[in-house]
Design an enzyme around this catalytic site. Sequence first.
Site: not given
Length: 286
Positions: A50, A119, A160
């Site tokens: 990331e 995301k 994440c």
Amino acid sequence: MSTLAKAMSKFRLAVIQMHVSGVKADNLTRARGLVRDAAGQGSEVVLLPECFNSPYGTSFFREYAESIPGESTQLLAEAAKENRVYLVGGSVPEEDGGKLYNTCTVFGPDGQLLLKHRKIHLFDIDVPGKIRFQESEVLSAGNSLSVFETPFCKVGVGICYDMRFAELAQLYSKKGCQLLVYPGAFNMTTGPAHWELLQRGRALDNQLYVATASPARDETASYVAWGHSTVVNPWGEVVSKAGPGETVIYADIDLQYLAEIRQQIPITAQRRHDVYTVTSPQEGLK
């Protein structure tokens, strides 16, 4: 099983845990070299961390943001083509229409863009006395599942905090994914507590492989990443794991082994809403 089928049931995955500095050009050069190293070890799918092109933090996202295509994604396209790999480009801060996103791009061995995953679940946490971080103060959320196909299997992509949501992994499993990849940057509070646990849970729940790529730990950074990039198999076992520093870890993904696990402990076929009966507390007491 034919020789070709056996060959296609296994492939090598490389997970790059790289040091990320405040100099974007250095980060891009470092990433390119590490992708080349990974390909040189026989890797066919390569995963970057990331925010591989910039420091991770709300104060950095706007400064380092790019449109897609842009400088960083052009580098990824070239690296994928040069090395003939499927390249999961970690994530970069993306600017689009005045909004910022935390975005992962994936490129095929021909250098073509296969998908763009924004995301979905923004990292908004507040652990008193330890850490407060609010991505939503700067970033906008994505709203789409992201799956790409390789000659080996389908791969689902999250970033994440997406990994904390079991429903997302289940949706990817239902779409036929056998590998889930999560570029991520857990911190020194959540990392030791939850990083490996979540990966093993997602892998075991869905009987598939899970791979995570973190930036290397930098104790001088404003946000200190936990590191420990990991690959977990469908039995819930850690098969490859990094320490805190810069490294490349490898895992041989065995889809025949995955099929055997699903045959031995069949849960996917039983995951149907019609097999459950909801009973109210009152009914339960009768």
